[in-house]
Design a protein around this motif. Structure first.
Motif, short mmCIF file in Angstrom:
data_model
loop_
_atom_site.label_atom_id
_atom_site.label_comp_id
_atom_site.label_asym_id
_atom_site.label_seq_id
_atom_site.Cartn_x
_atom_site.Cartn_y
_atom_site.Cartn_z
N PRO A 38 7.41 -6.97 -4.44
CA PRO A 38 8.90 -6.80 -4.64
C PRO A 38 9.24 -5.82 -4.10
O PRO A 38 10.44 -5.69 -3.59
N GLU A 39 8.73 -4.46 -4.40
CA GLU A 39 9.24 -3.20 -4.08
C GLU A 39 8.77 -2.81 -2.41
O GLU A 39 8.60 -1.76 -2.07
N GLY A 40 8.60 -3.88 -1.73
CA GLY A 40 8.10 -3.54 -0.26
C GLY A 40 6.82 -3.29 -0.19
O GLY A 40 6.16 -3.03 0.85
N THR A 41 5.88 -3.48 -1.17
CA THR A 41 4.53 -3.20 -1.19
C THR A 41 4.03 -4.27 -0.23
O THR A 41 4.25 -5.17 -0.56
N GLU A 42 2.80 -3.77 0.33
CA GLU A 42 2.35 -4.69 1.42
C GLU A 42 0.74 -4.60 0.96
O GLU A 42 0.28 -4.07 0.32
N GLY A 43 0.22 -5.86 1.80
CA GLY A 43 -1.11 -5.92 1.87
C GLY A 43 -1.80 -5.82 0.52
O GLY A 43 -1.08 -6.75 -0.33
N ASP A 44 -3.06 -5.68 0.14
CA ASP A 44 -3.61 -5.69 -0.95
C ASP A 44 -3.32 -4.88 -2.11
O ASP A 44 -3.74 -4.89 -3.23
N GLU A 45 -2.20 -4.12 -1.85
CA GLU A 45 -1.63 -3.39 -3.15
C GLU A 45 -0.38 -4.03 -3.42
O GLU A 45 0.36 -3.36 -4.66
N SER A 46 -0.01 -5.16 -2.97
CA SER A 46 1.47 -6.00 -3.30
C SER A 46 1.31 -6.63 -4.50
O SER A 46 2.39 -6.75 -5.30
N GLY A 47 0.16 -6.93 -5.13
CA GLY A 47 0.16 -7.55 -6.56
C GLY A 47 0.51 -9.16 -6.23
O GLY A 47 0.57 -9.70 -7.26
N VAL A 48 0.86 -9.52 -5.05
CA VAL A 48 1.49 -11.01 -4.89
C VAL A 48 0.43 -11.87 -3.93
O VAL A 48 0.35 -11.11 -2.76
N VAL A 49 -0.02 -12.79 -4.31
CA VAL A 49 -0.88 -13.57 -3.20
C VAL A 49 -0.54 -14.99 -3.16
O VAL A 49 0.51 -15.43 -3.97
#
Ligand code: PHE
Length: 375
Positions: free
Chosen positions: A180-191
């Motif tokens: 949601p906050e532009g987080t990417e890769g395995d930091e994003s929390g969304v899969v």
């Protein structure tokens, strides 16, 4: 009052001269003979037999003749009209026969052609198989449940007791989606969900036990597309949470499913395995429904379906880990549950001898149609 016109000789009325009548008749006959089809003949009829045709007009002139001339002129015109009528009748018969013959040729039906000129289409066999499996469970009182394909990492892993460093979380298995906050890769929390098991946690949070759900759905893993892998595939998840459920209930339920799908008497077996969200965990195999084990150690009778193993691997299962029940607000002292998850592509492969998984992905109706339009 004017005197009668002495010079008027009615027999000499131009239209009633014998050669004129003959000419009208011959013209009519010629017109009918040269009419190439029924439409042209209809036009010729109006021109030569209609109210305003030369012969009809001549006929009308007869009335004005003196009685002694009427008979002769009437006979002449009558004969001419009779001949025209007859010619029209026989030309009609000829042209109708021609038309009928032509229609027979033009509209002939080739009964040897395939009737299937507008194919009815077919549902994808993965869909029909998933529907069938869901039907088996809804008949036992299970409810069909769904969950999102873009899933919170928490549901896909954490709620299911995957430790933070569990290898399955790594990027080589899991598609991470921008967060949601532009987080990417395995930091994003969304899969993209890697299995249908997060629906276990969702269902338990949404309902109070007893919970009996079946969840068919699409899942994603970072596999290359080849004959036995596809990055997008399908699973069916089963979850039962109630008082007093045991591994025997799990096995009985799965025996029932394989018998519904593969015939009476098909058995299953459990092999110990590990999943973070079930304890104990097992892999479930079903007896090979083709050779029923007869190919094992028997080189004269090899079995392609089970590679002469006698058993076919179905999927993973186990008793729901109490930690999962607790994470979802269910009291593990009071309730227990079992869960089962298996891949549909693989089942379609061994159930229908599909040798290449890519056939299921490409959407070619030549692959789909032979499965029929089973609903
Ligand atoms: N989710 C597991 C997998 O994808 C299968 C599974 C489901 C195992 C339910 C145990 C219980 O491999």
């Amino acid at each position: 009052m004017s005197a009668p016109n002495k010079s008027y000789d009615p027999v000499e009325v131009e239209a009633l001269k014998p050669e004129e009548i003959e000419r009208m008749r011959d013209e009519a006959l010629a017109a009918f003979a040269s009419a190439g089809d029924l439409d042209a003949l209809r036009e010729a009829k109006t021109a030569h037999m209609g109210d305003r045709s030369p012969l009809a007009l001549a006929n009308r002139e007869i009335g004005a003749l003196p009685p002694q001339a009427k008979a002769e002129a009437g006979k002449r015109v009558g004969q001419a009209r009779g001949a025209v009528n007859k010619a029209f009748g026989s030309r009609t018969v000829e042209l109708e026969a021609e038309r009928d013959e032509r229609v027979l040729v033009e509209e002939a039906v080739d009964v040897t052609l395939s009737y299937d000129r507008l194919p009815a289409g077919a549902r994808h066999p993965l869909t029909t198989l998933m529907d069938r499996i869901a039907d088996i469970f809804t008949a036992m009182g299970y409810e069909v449940a769904e969950g999102p394909e873009v899933e919170a990492e928490w549901f896909n892993f954490d709620a299911l007791n995957f430790t933070p460093d569990h290898p399955a979380r790594q990027m080589q298995d899991t598609f991470f989606v921008q967060g949601p906050e532009g987080t990417e890769g395995d930091e994003s929390g969304v899969v993209l969900r890697t299995h249908t098991s997060p629906v276990q946690a969702r269902s338990l949070l949404e309902r109070k036990p007893p919970v009996y759900i079946v969840c068919p759905g699409r899942v994603y893993r970072t596999d290359e597309l080849d004959a036995t892998h596809t990055p997008v595939f399908h699973q069916v998840e089963l979850l039962a949470v109630d008082e007093g459920l045991t591994m025997a209930d799990l096995k009985g339920t799965m025996d029932h499913m394989v018998q519904e799908l593969f015939g009476e008497g098909t058995t299953t077996r459990l092999r110990p395995h590990f999943f973070p969200f079930t304890e104990p965990s097992a892999e479930m195999d079903m007896q090979c429904y083709v050779c029923r084990g007869a190919s094992v150690g028997n080189p004269d009778r090899p079995c392609r379906t089970c590679s002469s193993e006698g058993w076919i691997e179905l999927g993973g299962c186990g008793m729901v880990n109490p930690k999962v029940l607790t994470a979802c607000g269910v009291d593990p002292e009071k309730y227990s549950g079992f869960a089962f998850g298996f891949g549909i592509e693989r089942m379609l492969m061994f159930r229908h001898n599909v040798e290449d998984m890519r056939d299921m992905v490409e959407g070619d109706v030549r692959f789909t149609r032979p499965f029929g339009s089973e609903i």
